[in-house]
Design a protein around this motif. Sequence first.
Motif, mmCIF file in Angstrom:
data_model
loop_
_atom_site.group_PDB
_atom_site.id
_atom_site.type_symbol
_atom_site.label_atom_id
_atom_site.label_comp_id
_atom_site.label_asym_id
_atom_site.label_seq_id
_atom_site.Cartn_x
_atom_site.Cartn_y
_atom_site.Cartn_z
ATOM 1 N N GLU A 1 1.537 10.791 2.915
ATOM 2 C CA GLU A 1 0.471 9.808 3.163
ATOM 3 C C GLU A 1 -0.818 10.549 3.527
ATOM 4 N N THR A 2 -1.918 10.098 2.973
ATOM 5 C CA THR A 2 -3.203 10.756 3.215
ATOM 6 C C THR A 2 -3.578 10.742 4.694
ATOM 7 N N GLU B 1 -3.368 0.621 5.241
ATOM 8 C CA GLU B 1 -3.276 1.779 4.370
ATOM 9 C C GLU B 1 -4.670 2.126 3.898
ATOM 10 N N GLY B 2 -4.778 3.192 3.184
ATOM 11 C CA GLY B 2 -6.071 3.607 2.657
ATOM 12 C C GLY B 2 -7.055 3.978 3.741
ATOM 13 N N PRO B 3 -8.309 3.541 3.599
ATOM 14 C CA PRO B 3 -9.371 3.966 4.511
ATOM 15 C C PRO B 3 -9.118 3.641 5.982
#
Length: 122
Positions: free
Chosen positions: A28-29, A93-95
Amino acid sequence: MVSRSTLEFVVGLTTAGVVSGALSLSMETAYALAIGLAAGTPALVRTSSRLDRESYDAAKSSTEQVVDGALAAVSTAVVGVAGGYVAVSNGYEGPVAIAVAAATGVFAGQILFYARNGDYIQ
């Protein structure tokens, strides 16, 4: 000529970017970014404009400076990964998850560094 502080800042950002980018290929980023920031933290915390660098360098041995950087890095990684985990576990999730991981990690690393070195903060 470029100042030592500027060079350390560039090294810290480059390290964070390379580590984050490489790890984001396999995790995961948000977690990758927290770990990448932890890798760059030892260089980044010493570039604060509020740190009296001359006094800090004169008073702290190389070993003590490495310990300061290592503790700040570990704090960044642990709190950043925990923040990312909380965000991802709650469905973000994401930003948003990335911002939570980065913000909590960076603040934890800075707080620990400044708490240990309050005598050198202007």
